[in-house]
Design a protein around this motif. Structure first.
Motif, PDB file in Angstrom:
ATOM      1  N   ALA A   1       0.836  -1.205   0.000  1.00  0.00           N
ATOM      2  CA  ALA A   1       0.000   0.000   0.000  1.00  0.00           C
ATOM      3  C   ALA A   1       0.870   1.254   0.000  1.00  0.00           C
ATOM      4  CB  ALA A   1      -0.931  -0.013   1.208  1.00  0.00           C
ATOM      5  N   ARG A   2       1.943   1.208   0.755  1.00  0.00           N
ATOM      6  CA  ARG A   2       2.851   2.358   0.813  1.00  0.00           C
ATOM      7  C   ARG A   2       3.553   2.576  -0.527  1.00  0.00           C
ATOM      8  NH1 ARG A   2       7.861   2.816   5.177  1.00  0.00           N
ATOM      9  NH2 ARG A   2       8.587   4.910   4.568  1.00  0.00           N
ATOM     10  N   ASN A   3       3.855   1.491  -1.224  1.00  0.00           N
ATOM     11  CA  ASN A   3       4.590   1.609  -2.477  1.00  0.00           C
ATOM     12  C   ASN A   3       3.758   2.208  -3.599  1.00  0.00           C
ATOM     13  OD1 ASN A   3       5.802  -0.109  -5.172  1.00  0.00           O
ATOM     14  ND2 ASN A   3       7.267   0.911  -3.818  1.00  0.00           N
ATOM     15  N   GLU A   4       2.446   2.164  -3.478  1.00  0.00           N
ATOM     16  CA  GLU A   4       1.591   2.715  -4.536  1.00  0.00           C
ATOM     17  C   GLU A   4       1.864   4.192  -4.784  1.00  0.00           C
ATOM     18  OE1 GLU A   4      -2.547   1.905  -4.119  1.00  0.00           O
ATOM     19  OE2 GLU A   4      -2.240  -0.202  -3.582  1.00  0.00           O
ATOM     20  N   SER A   5       2.341   4.900  -3.764  1.00  0.00           N
ATOM     21  CA  SER A   5       2.626   6.318  -3.923  1.00  0.00           C
ATOM     22  C   SER A   5       4.060   6.665  -3.541  1.00  0.00           C
ATOM     23  CB  SER A   5       1.648   7.142  -3.065  1.00  0.00           C
ATOM     24  OG  SER A   5       1.736   6.760  -1.701  1.00  0.00           O
ATOM     25  N   ALA A   6       4.935   5.674  -3.493  1.00  0.00           N
ATOM     26  CA  ALA A   6       6.316   5.898  -3.081  1.00  0.00           C
ATOM     27  C   ALA A   6       7.119   6.569  -4.185  1.00  0.00           C
ATOM     28  CB  ALA A   6       6.973   4.567  -2.690  1.00  0.00           C
ATOM     29  N   ALA A   7       8.282   7.095  -3.826  1.00  0.00           N
ATOM     30  CA  ALA A   7       9.165   7.724  -4.812  1.00  0.00           C
ATOM     31  C   ALA A   7       9.769   6.691  -5.755  1.00  0.00           C
ATOM     32  CB  ALA A   7      10.265   8.501  -4.098  1.00  0.00           C
ATOM     33  N   HIS A   8       9.927   5.470  -5.266  1.00  0.00           N
ATOM     34  CA  HIS A   8      10.480   4.383  -6.073  1.00  0.00           C
ATOM     35  C   HIS A   8       9.440   3.259  -6.089  1.00  0.00           C
ATOM     36  CE1 HIS A   8      14.264   6.527  -5.638  1.00  0.00           C
ATOM     37  NE2 HIS A   8      14.091   6.505  -4.332  1.00  0.00           N
ATOM     38  N   ARG A   9       8.796   3.059  -7.244  1.00  0.00           N
ATOM     39  CA  ARG A   9       7.672   2.129  -7.300  1.00  0.00           C
ATOM     40  C   ARG A   9       8.021   0.866  -8.074  1.00  0.00           C
ATOM     41  NH1 ARG A   9       2.961   6.592  -8.765  1.00  0.00           N
ATOM     42  NH2 ARG A   9       3.648   8.112  -7.184  1.00  0.00           N
ATOM     43  N   SER A  10       7.470  -0.228  -7.618  1.00  0.00           N
ATOM     44  CA  SER A  10       7.640  -1.503  -8.314  1.00  0.00           C
ATOM     45  C   SER A  10       6.695  -1.557  -9.504  1.00  0.00           C
ATOM     46  CB  SER A  10       7.341  -2.674  -7.369  1.00  0.00           C
ATOM     47  OG  SER A  10       7.239  -3.879  -8.094  1.00  0.00           O
ATOM     48  N   VAL A  11       7.267  -1.603 -10.711  1.00  0.00           N
ATOM     49  CA  VAL A  11       6.450  -1.738 -11.916  1.00  0.00           C
ATOM     50  C   VAL A  11       6.560  -3.150 -12.490  1.00  0.00           C
ATOM     51  CG1 VAL A  11       6.592   0.712 -12.437  1.00  0.00           C
ATOM     52  CG2 VAL A  11       8.290  -0.845 -13.407  1.00  0.00           C
ATOM     53  N   GLY A  12       7.222  -4.033 -11.765  1.00  0.00           N
ATOM     54  CA  GLY A  12       7.346  -5.423 -12.165  1.00  0.00           C
ATOM     55  C   GLY A  12       8.101  -6.188 -11.099  1.00  0.00           C
ATOM     56  N   LEU A  13       7.692  -7.429 -10.856  1.00  0.00           N
ATOM     57  CA  LEU A  13       8.351  -8.266  -9.860  1.00  0.00           C
ATOM     58  C   LEU A  13       8.451  -9.679 -10.421  1.00  0.00           C
ATOM     59  CD1 LEU A  13       9.547  -8.822  -7.081  1.00  0.00           C
ATOM     60  CD2 LEU A  13       7.222  -9.026  -6.178  1.00  0.00           C
ATOM     61  N   VAL A  14       9.672 -10.194 -10.515  1.00  0.00           N
ATOM     62  CA  VAL A  14       9.958 -11.449 -11.202  1.00  0.00           C
ATOM     63  C   VAL A  14      10.575 -12.445 -10.224  1.00  0.00           C
ATOM     64  CG1 VAL A  14      11.081 -12.475 -13.220  1.00  0.00           C
ATOM     65  CG2 VAL A  14      10.541 -10.019 -13.197  1.00  0.00           C
ATOM     66  N   VAL A  15      10.144 -13.694 -10.289  1.00  0.00           N
ATOM     67  CA  VAL A  15      10.795 -14.767  -9.534  1.00  0.00           C
ATOM     68  C   VAL A  15      11.209 -15.864 -10.504  1.00  0.00           C
ATOM     69  CG1 VAL A  15       9.486 -14.279  -7.438  1.00  0.00           C
ATOM     70  CG2 VAL A  15       8.692 -16.064  -9.011  1.00  0.00           C
ATOM     71  N   GLU A  16      12.074 -16.751 -10.013  1.00  0.00           N
ATOM     72  CA  GLU A  16      12.658 -17.813 -10.827  1.00  0.00           C
ATOM     73  C   GLU A  16      12.264 -19.166 -10.252  1.00  0.00           C
ATOM     74  OE1 GLU A  16      17.116 -18.544 -12.559  1.00  0.00           O
ATOM     75  OE2 GLU A  16      16.942 -18.099 -10.429  1.00  0.00           O
ATOM     76  N   THR A  17      11.889 -20.101 -11.133  1.00  0.00           N
ATOM     77  CA  THR A  17      11.472 -21.414 -10.654  1.00  0.00           C
ATOM     78  C   THR A  17      11.645 -22.448 -11.758  1.00  0.00           C
ATOM     79  OG1 THR A  17       9.686 -22.594  -9.504  1.00  0.00           O
ATOM     80  CG2 THR A  17       9.046 -21.130 -11.319  1.00  0.00           C
ATOM     81  N   ARG A  18      11.215 -23.675 -11.473  1.00  0.00           N
ATOM     82  CA  ARG A  18      11.230 -24.758 -12.456  1.00  0.00           C
ATOM     83  C   ARG A  18       9.788 -25.121 -12.806  1.00  0.00           C
ATOM     84  NH1 ARG A  18      13.713 -27.095  -8.269  1.00  0.00           N
ATOM     85  NH2 ARG A  18      12.384 -28.935  -8.390  1.00  0.00           N
ATOM     86  N   PRO A  19       9.537 -25.643 -14.013  1.00  0.00           N
ATOM     87  CA  PRO A  19       8.156 -25.956 -14.406  1.00  0.00           C
ATOM     88  C   PRO A  19       7.457 -26.908 -13.450  1.00  0.00           C
ATOM     89  CG  PRO A  19       9.616 -26.052 -16.305  1.00  0.00           C
ATOM     90  CD  PRO A  19      10.501 -25.885 -15.113  1.00  0.00           C
ATOM     91  N   GLU A  20       8.181 -27.910 -12.965  1.00  0.00           N
ATOM     92  CA  GLU A  20       7.535 -28.898 -12.099  1.00  0.00           C
ATOM     93  C   GLU A  20       7.180 -28.341 -10.723  1.00  0.00           C
ATOM     94  OE1 GLU A  20      12.021 -29.847 -11.932  1.00  0.00           O
ATOM     95  OE2 GLU A  20      10.548 -29.020 -13.323  1.00  0.00           O
ATOM     96  N   ALA A  21       7.714 -27.166 -10.389  1.00  0.00           N
ATOM     97  CA  ALA A  21       7.397 -26.540  -9.109  1.00  0.00           C
ATOM     98  C   ALA A  21       6.194 -25.614  -9.204  1.00  0.00           C
ATOM     99  CB  ALA A  21       8.603 -25.764  -8.588  1.00  0.00           C
ATOM    100  N   ILE A  22       5.660 -25.458 -10.404  1.00  0.00           N
ATOM    101  CA  ILE A  22       4.541 -24.539 -10.619  1.00  0.00           C
ATOM    102  C   ILE A  22       3.212 -25.281 -10.459  1.00  0.00           C
ATOM    103  CG2 ILE A  22       3.322 -23.189 -12.382  1.00  0.00           C
ATOM    104  CD1 ILE A  22       6.028 -22.312 -13.423  1.00  0.00           C
ATOM    105  N   SER A  23       2.358 -24.734  -9.617  1.00  0.00           N
ATOM    106  CA  SER A  23       0.994 -25.244  -9.457  1.00  0.00           C
ATOM    107  C   SER A  23       0.063 -24.042  -9.429  1.00  0.00           C
ATOM    108  CB  SER A  23       0.857 -26.035  -8.147  1.00  0.00           C
ATOM    109  OG  SER A  23       1.010 -25.169  -7.026  1.00  0.00           O
ATOM    110  N   ALA A  24      -1.205 -24.302  -9.638  1.00  0.00           N
ATOM    111  CA  ALA A  24      -2.177 -23.204  -9.609  1.00  0.00           C
ATOM    112  C   ALA A  24      -2.174 -22.522  -8.246  1.00  0.00           C
ATOM    113  CB  ALA A  24      -3.568 -23.742  -9.944  1.00  0.00           C
ATOM    114  N   GLU A  25      -2.093 -23.309  -7.188  1.00  0.00           N
ATOM    115  CA  GLU A  25      -2.112 -22.736  -5.840  1.00  0.00           C
ATOM    116  C   GLU A  25      -0.866 -21.896  -5.568  1.00  0.00           C
ATOM    117  OE1 GLU A  25      -2.861 -24.211  -1.216  1.00  0.00           O
ATOM    118  OE2 GLU A  25      -2.817 -25.660  -2.871  1.00  0.00           O
ATOM    119  N   SER A  26       0.305 -22.369  -6.009  1.00  0.00           N
ATOM    120  CA  SER A  26       1.530 -21.601  -5.781  1.00  0.00           C
ATOM    121  C   SER A  26       1.498 -20.273  -6.522  1.00  0.00           C
ATOM    122  CB  SER A  26       2.759 -22.417  -6.205  1.00  0.00           C
ATOM    123  OG  SER A  26       2.841 -22.535  -7.625  1.00  0.00           O
TER     124      SER A  26
END
Length: 622
Positions: free
Chosen positions: A274-299
């Motif tokens: 909530a604070r970042n929505e109006s911060a001086a430095h805003r996140s316009v993208g957030l990326v993580v790294e994983t493997r296909p077999e670790a991906i599930s709908a819930e995760s």
């Protein structure tokens, strides 16, 4: 140093344009007569000197008589590495701490000072180790460096690397993200300086080293045991770092003591969001790294709550035989296809890692394999990190190199494969990289040339091959005039949706901005609902999805005027066209997988907060 800046300013006032060569000539002229090279001035000193003077000596700065337009010209002239933000955002890469990995890839390095697959000499790894892998310290240090280089840093894409994200405990995942956003929110304030000092003191009190010689000494014995086959990587990092915290002060490792602060709640994270929505430095993208077999709908639902918008996924190959030979059996082709489907339906940008020259591969087979990745509707990534396999000491691949069952491709073979891959890449896909940041001394066999991509581009150009992929068409630092731009719609089919790649292009094909619109089919949404089990499905069959909006050009400061493409409404016009297409295709709502720092932007375009996404009603002409 001041004399150099004053001469630059005089030339800019006279209407001169100082390119890199002209600037170097100017600096060399000022160095003439200075006998000791150590006393010579360098371009890298100009921006820090200018910023320091402006902040700490305002009277002196005022005497230079610099208005806003002249300052923009000056910054563009003395800025270091302008391509760092030419894509429209400032990118910051951080690493998670070393942790046991669920994979056993044949080619993967086993450096116990790093998360699996990374090496201590890689630039981002060096920065992470100096910061104790603390996300707050990594982000604040990198923001300061980019600012000193003259870059606009109010729009930030955070890239979180470290093997497989979901291998880490959930409370660590939430803490890591909380501290990333806290760093953005506090950067440049006295609060950040105090917090950074307290964190450094805390890690030092725990006995966690951060200097390279100390880190090497602390892990040397365990690293030798891994190299000699006496310990696996997972056994080694468990011994060094522990798999959790210890309540007992005696016997707890330094990293276990440090881990006592590495937990947070979702409520704490959402407060930073909530604070970042109006911060001086805003996140316009957030990326993580994983493997296909670790991906599930819930995760993936958890990733959305964390603020994630893009997933880097280690696919490496779509050949089942190659996957098995390289100990990637868990990443079966069927699991890869399911991962693509889940990511696309839930709105994520999909960044696939793909490797040439794996054990058992051939140049012709690699070409066919990559062609399937970028042309088969089960896959079709938005971005690709395409790089050749290299032999690193301590990996199982070394045995195959010794017995002759694996060899690196000759340079001509490798260039031929990569040139064919570039030619096969469609206009909606971006090839982000072609090499890893592995130091040449860590590579025992394989490509060591850091200009590999340049070599591939040269071959492609010399042979007259058509190039459509995004990175080669980005407007970068030389934008066309806005009246030259035309909006084009490239539609294509995937296994679960119809995709529309809307792009602003110049007559020469360069791209100024794009939008990815996904129109899911009803059967795919039903399948997603089944995959989620008892979890509520966050999307509906009548809702389309904007998976990405990106406008290129030098970063446009938030609430600042300027000439960059980001200032001329190209993004909002793309969104309106997406609304028109979705409505015409019978969709009643349009979701967008907005980053935390772009929520305000989408609200201004008529979107409302709707759970994990923001949504616009299309039934009333919206």
């Amino acid at each position: 140093m001041e004399d150099i800046l004053l001469e630059i300013l005089d030339r800019l006032r006279a209407g001169e344009t100082l390119d890199a060569k002209a600037l170097q000539r100017l600096i060399r002229a000022h160095n003439e007569g200075i006998p000791d090279n150590r006393d010579h001035f360098a371009k890298k000193q100009l921006m820090p000197f200018y910023l320091r003077t402006k902040a700490e000596d305002p009277k002196r700065w005022a005497s230079w008589n610099i208005d806003a337009e002249l300052e923009r010209e000056l910054v563009a002239t003395i800025q270091l590495k302008p391509r760092r933000t030419a894509s429209g955002v400032a990118t910051i890469t951080v690493l998670t701490k070393p942790w046991p990995c669920g994979g056993q890839c044949l080619y993967c390095p086993n450096d116990v000072r790093m998360p699996k697959s990374y090496l201590t000499d890689e630039p981002a790894c060096q920065r992470a180790e100096r910061s104790w892998f603390d996300p707050y310290l990594q982000v604040t240090a990198r923001l300061n460096t980019l600012r000193q280089m003259g870059h606009t840093i109010d729009k930030v894409e955070l890239i979180v690397l470290g093997g497989t994200w979901s291998d880490y405990p959930q409370d660590y995942q939430i803490w890591f993200m909380t501290e990333l956003f806290r760093a953005l929110n506090e950067a440049g304030t006295p609060e950040a300086q105090r917090s950074a000092a307290e964190r450094r003191a805390f890690y030092e009190s725990c006995g966690v080293p951060s200097e390279r010689p100390d880190c090497a000494a602390a892990t040397a014995g365990v690293q030798r045991a891994v190299d000699d086959g006496e310990l696996t990587y997972n056994q080694a990092v468990t011994r060094l770092y522990g798999c959790g915290t210890s309540d007992a002060e005696d016997g707890a490792t330094p990293w276990q003591r440090a881990a006592r602060i590495q937990h947070a709640t979702l409520a704490q994270l959402e407060a930073q969001h909530a604070r970042n929505e109006s911060a001086a430095h805003r996140s316009v993208g957030l990326v993580v790294e994983t493997r296909p077999e670790a991906i599930s709908a819930e995760s993936l639902l958890l990733l959305r709550r964390l603020g994630c918008t893009k997933v880097q996924m280690g696919v490496q190959s779509l050949d089942s035989r190659i996957l098995t030979l390289n100990n990637r059996a868990g990443g079966s082709v069927e699991r890869v296809a399911d991962a693509f489907a889940l990511l696309r339906l839930l709105g994520f940008k999909i960044h696939a890692h793909f490797m040439a020259n794996l054990l058992g591969a051939t140049p012709e087979g690699d070409k066919r394999d990559y062609e399937r990745l970028v042309q088969d509707g089960q896959f079709l990534p938005d971005e690709v990190k395409l790089y050749p396999c290299a032999l690193v000491g301590g990996t199982e691949l070394c045995e195959h190199h010794e017995d002759g069952s694996w060899r690196p491709y000759a340079e001509a073979e490798l260039l031929d494969v990569l040139a064919a891959d570039v030619e096969a890449t469609p206009a909606f896909t971006r090839i982000s990289r072609m090499i890893r940041d592995i130091s040449s001394h860590d590579i025992l066999a394989g490509n060591k040339k850091v200009n590999l991509r340049q070599m591939v581009d040269g071959k492609v150009a010399a042979e007259g091959r058509a190039v459509r992929e995004i990175r080669s068409r980005e407007i970068s630092t030389n934008p066309p005039s806005l009246d030259e731009l035309e909006l084009h719609d490239l539609a294509y089919e995937t296994a679960v949706s119809t995709e529309h790649f809307l792009q602003w292009t110049a007559p020469d094909g360069r791209i100024a901005g794009f939008l990815r619109l996904s129109l899911p089919n009803a059967a795919a949404v039903t399948w997603l609902d089944e995959q989620l089990g008892e979890c509520e499905c966050p999307i509906a069959p009548d809702a389309a999805m904007i998976r990405e909006v990106h406008v290129y050009g030098a970063v446009a400061g938030i609430h600042q005027e300027g000439s960059a493409a980001q200032h001329h409404g190209l993004g909002s016009r793309l969104v309106e066209e997406a609304c028109r297409i979705a409505r015409a295709e019978g969709y009643a709502r349009l979701n967008v997988i907005s980053a935390v720092g772009t929520r305000g932007y989408y609200r201004r375009l008529g979107f409302q907060d709707a759970g994990l996404y923001q949504q616009r009603d299309l039934t009333a002409g919206g």
